[in-house]
Motif scaffolding. Structure first.
Motif, PDB file in Angstrom:
ATOM      1  N   TYR A 615       0.832  -1.204   0.000  1.00 46.47           N
ATOM      2  CA  TYR A 615       0.000   0.000   0.000  1.00 46.47           C
ATOM      3  C   TYR A 615       0.869   1.258   0.000  1.00 46.47           C
ATOM      4  O   TYR A 615       0.547   2.249  -0.654  1.00 46.47           O
ATOM      5  CB  TYR A 615      -0.922  -0.016   1.219  1.00 46.47           C
ATOM      6  CG  TYR A 615      -2.047   0.994   1.144  1.00 46.47           C
ATOM      7  CD1 TYR A 615      -3.116   0.801   0.280  1.00 46.47           C
ATOM      8  CD2 TYR A 615      -2.024   2.152   1.924  1.00 46.47           C
ATOM      9  CE1 TYR A 615      -4.150   1.720   0.199  1.00 46.47           C
ATOM     10  CE2 TYR A 615      -3.049   3.083   1.860  1.00 46.47           C
ATOM     11  CZ  TYR A 615      -4.100   2.859   0.984  1.00 46.47           C
ATOM     12  OH  TYR A 615      -5.126   3.780   0.898  1.00 46.47           O
ATOM     13  N   ARG A 634      -7.528  -1.975  -2.345  1.00 47.58           N
ATOM     14  CA  ARG A 634      -7.330  -0.850  -1.425  1.00 47.58           C
ATOM     15  C   ARG A 634      -8.362  -0.877  -0.307  1.00 47.58           C
ATOM     16  O   ARG A 634      -8.040  -0.636   0.865  1.00 47.58           O
ATOM     17  CB  ARG A 634      -7.407   0.476  -2.189  1.00 47.58           C
ATOM     18  CG  ARG A 634      -6.369   0.624  -3.290  1.00 47.58           C
ATOM     19  CD  ARG A 634      -6.170   2.079  -3.692  1.00 47.58           C
ATOM     20  NE  ARG A 634      -7.372   2.718  -4.194  1.00 47.58           N
ATOM     21  CZ  ARG A 634      -7.749   2.755  -5.477  1.00 47.58           C
ATOM     22  NH1 ARG A 634      -7.004   2.139  -6.393  1.00 47.58           N
ATOM     23  NH2 ARG A 634      -8.831   3.378  -5.843  1.00 47.58           N
ATOM     24  N   GLU A 635      -9.589  -1.195  -0.670  1.00 48.16           N
ATOM     25  CA  GLU A 635     -10.658  -1.270   0.339  1.00 48.16           C
ATOM     26  C   GLU A 635     -10.414  -2.384   1.336  1.00 48.16           C
ATOM     27  O   GLU A 635     -10.608  -2.222   2.547  1.00 48.16           O
ATOM     28  CB  GLU A 635     -12.003  -1.454  -0.349  1.00 48.16           C
ATOM     29  CG  GLU A 635     -12.450  -0.240  -1.151  1.00 48.16           C
ATOM     30  CD  GLU A 635     -13.706  -0.502  -1.965  1.00 48.16           C
ATOM     31  OE1 GLU A 635     -14.085  -1.689  -2.100  1.00 48.16           O
ATOM     32  OE2 GLU A 635     -14.302   0.467  -2.466  1.00 48.16           O
ATOM     33  N   GLN A 638      -7.676  -1.181   3.667  1.00 53.21           N
ATOM     34  CA  GLN A 638      -8.130  -0.151   4.603  1.00 53.21           C
ATOM     35  C   GLN A 638      -9.001  -0.730   5.717  1.00 53.21           C
ATOM     36  O   GLN A 638      -8.972  -0.247   6.846  1.00 53.21           O
ATOM     37  CB  GLN A 638      -8.880   0.936   3.833  1.00 53.21           C
ATOM     38  CG  GLN A 638      -7.962   1.778   2.947  1.00 53.21           C
ATOM     39  CD  GLN A 638      -8.704   2.529   1.853  1.00 53.21           C
ATOM     40  OE1 GLN A 638      -9.916   2.365   1.666  1.00 53.21           O
ATOM     41  NE2 GLN A 638      -7.975   3.357   1.103  1.00 53.21           N
ATOM     42  N   LYS A 639      -9.729  -1.786   5.401  1.00 56.89           N
ATOM     43  CA  LYS A 639     -10.557  -2.463   6.412  1.00 56.89           C
ATOM     44  C   LYS A 639      -9.759  -3.519   7.179  1.00 56.89           C
ATOM     45  O   LYS A 639     -10.283  -4.081   8.146  1.00 56.89           O
ATOM     46  CB  LYS A 639     -11.755  -3.127   5.736  1.00 56.89           C
ATOM     47  CG  LYS A 639     -12.737  -2.170   5.076  1.00 56.89           C
ATOM     48  CD  LYS A 639     -13.834  -2.955   4.345  1.00 56.89           C
ATOM     49  CE  LYS A 639     -14.795  -2.023   3.622  1.00 56.89           C
ATOM     50  NZ  LYS A 639     -15.834  -2.779   2.866  1.00 56.89           N
TER      51      LYS A 639
END
Length: 731
Positions: A615, A634-635, A638-639
């Motif tokens: 990332y 990416r999601e 991020q989670k």
């Protein structure tokens, strides 16, 4: 089907140092006698029979070599392994990238979005791709050398070949098997490998390039790495579970064994084993051979490929649409370019040429210490050195022909495909019209395929640069008459020469070429033969055949008996040591431990990478497509939605390092733990250690592995279908 290939490997063994702990690519049939006890001490939990056996299911049954159709269809280019009882294979994305590229269109860009079958009916045939599965290995030295006593030269070779054909007939007749006999230690030993060859292989799943090639050329051969280099294929057979060419009625192969998957991951100093089909190494090349390879051949190839890369990058920056069409080619060119650069630096850093000179002095001293040895081996080293002076010139010429001639501009090998048609019309014997029509039809298909994936300007500039490289790098005796004539006509202005040749050639104009192929060519074949671009391209081939290939082969023939005698002496001198043969495309086992390294002063590598680093690369390179990360990935990051694939600290590991000895051909190889469970897929090496093909350095030689947990994460969390994930057995 019966086929045998006898390979007289030109391999020189001159090292006198002992094999390092984790060094070597070992033959599985000899593991029990040679390395098994040491492997157990390092942590291996399996028995020798669980790795290799002909009487029970074992790891070797699950390890596969990827091969292509052709005269040498047992020479694997990558490795793979079965991971289900339904013929499902896992390998590297980069190994089968060309097929995904072939399947892709602007409307269905599988390179951009990934290839994801949702059911078996959506699995696509990879035309020309086959896989080989080892049935058994056997030392057949006595059989192959039977009756060769007192023979030499051509007579010796004929007898060896005769024995090999006889053996092949016995082993393969009526059994739907193929075999290959390969020489080891410069023809002092012969090993037979018997294979089952599967001809129906289909694409199942592959992630997009943003995952499978994350980091692209910038990260190639380097660390830290965050590349999800994996893909899935499936082997199909007939209803009797036997290999068969593609047929809609074929069914998935019911495997005899497949690898179970571990989610426990790896930690530093864990035992690791790599199983695959490494292509070739030159661990024992002598000082004069190594110096020529690295300082002359590699240096020339680096210059040539560097120019190709510069042209490709410049044109792709100007026209981003070329990225899809040239992604496989630029990857292939760059891969070898960086490897050869790494070999040059590694050999120089280890001062390996000088080290080998000292080893050769030690060998000569050993010879001189005994009248019997002196009579047998006394001048062999010097004799080889003298022969190699001549051979090295032709080796270098062969590289220039390959890199700057045949594989310089793409138009050259394309033009070469028309020589058969020209011969049909210009030959002394008449050729049936039906045969001529069939050949024209074949060329029509090739022409459409070629122009569908070709850039005029990239190839013109490449042709221009490669012509200069060939002309300046090759001695006059390897120049072609046509080349000399045309360059003289243009006063040495190669830019103008290339512009005119391309602008006026029928081979750069698709429709004109197709019209010609569809016409009556009885009186019009001169359109081809009088084309200057055709003449120049074909003359590359003619010079190779008449002035390089035959002469190189003659010097190799002179070297073969010297190699054999020299190797015999080395084996005698080191009879108390356990030696491994160079890699040659046969199944090998490498082992070692999971660990990082310090490849350069002040530079320290941890043994694993995580998605955190992936990332960060995305954030720090917002305009670089090589570090683009898909929105869904990416999601998930991020989670921190890693599910059961996270490590104890809650991070998702992407890649890890081991010190197992690997080389080209090991791409796609299974990396298993002490219990033989799959923990990752090998896909690369550190560039600082690629000189391991010549000398293994345990301090910096590391292979790069994509963690199986990251692969499963992508399959479960990112892939649009659970089709592949549901089939895999996880321990």
């Amino acid at each position: 089907m019966c086929r045998t290939i006898l390979l007289g490997l030109i391999v020189l063994m001159v090292t006198v140092g002992r094999v390092k702990a984790d060094e070597g690519m070992w033959l599985p049939i000899l593991l029990k006698e040679q390395k098994f006890a040491e492997m157990r001490k390092k942590g291996l939990k399996l028995s020798a029979e669980e790795i290799y056996s002909v009487n029970q299911a074992c790891l070797k049954d699950a390890i596969i070599g990827l091969v292509t159709e052709g005269p040498d269809n047992l020479r694997s280019f990558c490795s793979a392994s079965f991971v289900s009882d339904q013929g499902l294979l896992i390998t590297n994305f980069h190994c089968i990238m060309s097929y995904i590229e072939r399947f892709s269109t602007p409307e269905n860009d599988f390179l951009k979005y990934g290839y994801w079958a949702s059911k078996k009916e959506e699995e696509s045939l990879c035309r020309g791709l086959m896989v080989k599965q080892l049935i058994r290995m056997e030392d057949v030295t006595d059989r192959i050398m039977e009756g060769t006593e007192g023979l030499s030269g051509a007579e010796y070779s004929r007898k060896i070949d005769e024995n090999g054909k006889k053996l092949a007939e016995e082993v393969t007749k009526g059994k739907n098997l193929e075999m290959r006999v390969q020489s080891l230690f410069a023809n002092n030993q012969y090993i037979m490998s018997v294979y089952r060859l599967f001809k129906d292989v289909r694409m199942v799943a592959a992630p997009p390039m943003s995952i499978s090639k994350f980091g692209g050329l910038s990260d190639n051969w380097s660390w830290p790495r965050h590349t999800g280099d994996f893909a899935f294929l499936r082997v199909y057979v007939n209803e009797k579970n036997e290999p068969k060419a593609y047929n809609q009625k074929n069914v998935p192969y019911k495997t005899t064994n497949y690898l179970k998957i571990s989610l426990k991951g790896v930690k530093e100093n864990d035992f690791a084993m790599v199983l695959g089909y490494p292509a070739s190494t030159k661990q024992y090349v002598p000082s004069f051979g190594l110096e020529a390879i690295v300082e002359k051949q590699n240096a020339a190839k680096v210059r040539i490929r560097g120019e190709k890369l510069a042209i490709l990058k410049q044109e792709m920056e100007a026209d981003p649409g070329l990225r899809l069409r040239y992604s496989t080619r630029i990857s292939s060119i760059s891969n070898s370019y960086l490897k050869w650069k790494g070999e040059i630096q590694g050999v120089r850093r280890m001062n390996l040429v000088e080290e080998k000179k000292r080893e050769e002095e030690a060998f000569q001293q050993w010879v001189e210490a005994s009248p019997e040895r002196k009579a047998k081996y006394g001048t062999v080293l010097e004799d080889m050195r003298e022969v190699y002076k001549e051979l090295s010139e032709y080796n270098l010429a062969n590289d220039y022909f390959s890199e700057a001639g045949l594989n310089g501009a793409e138009i050259v090998p394309f033009i070469g495909k028309f020589e058969k048609l020209v011969a049909m019309y210009n030959g002394r014997k008449p050729v049936k019209e039906a045969s001529q029509r069939n050949e024209s039809k074949r060329l029509i298909g090739l022409t459409k395929q070629f122009f569908g994936n070709w850039s005029y300007e990239i190839d013109r500039k490449t042709f221009r640069n490669m012509l200069v490289r060939y002309y300046e790098g090759m001695p006059m005796k390897f120049h072609t008459e046509v080349m000399e004539k045309i360059i003289k006509q243009y006063g040495g202005d190669i830019e103008k020469l290339s512009q005119d040749l391309f602008a006026n050639s029928i081979f750069t104009k698709q429709q004109e070429l197709l019209d010609f192929l569809e016409s009556d060519k009885a009186d019009g074949i001169k359109v081809i033969t009088e084309d200057p671009l055709y003449q120049l391209s074909i003359n590359y081939y003619r010079v190779f055949v008449e002035r390089i290939s035959r002469q190189r082969g003659a010097w190799q023939v002179k070297m073969l008996p010297l190699y054999k005698i020299f190797q015999e002496g080395m084996l005698e001198m080191k009879r108390d040591q356990v030696l491994y043969p160079d890699a040659n495309g046969s199944l090998r086992v490498s082992y070692g431990t999971v660990r990082g390294c310090e490849p350069e002063d002040g530079l320290s590598y941890r043994y694993y990478t995580t998605m955190d680093g992936m990332y960060d690369k995305y954030l720090n390179n917002p305009d670089d497509l090589e570090y683009f990360l898909p929105k869904k990935m990416r999601e998930l990051y991020q989670k921190q939605d890693y599910g059961r694939y996270a490590d104890k600290e809650g991070r998702l590991r992407v890649c890890f390092l081991t010190d197992a000895h690997t080389t080209s051909g090991n791409s796609g190889s299974a990396v298993v733990n002490a219990k033989g469970e799959l923990v990752g897929i090998n896909f690369d090496r550190l560039w600082q250690g690629v000189a391991s093909d010549f000398c293994y350095d345990e301090n910096i030689c590391r292979n790069i592995v994509v963690d199986i947990r990251y692969i499963l994460f992508v399959l479960e969390k990112y892939a649009p279908f659970s089709y592949v994930f549901d089939e895999i057995r996880i321990e």
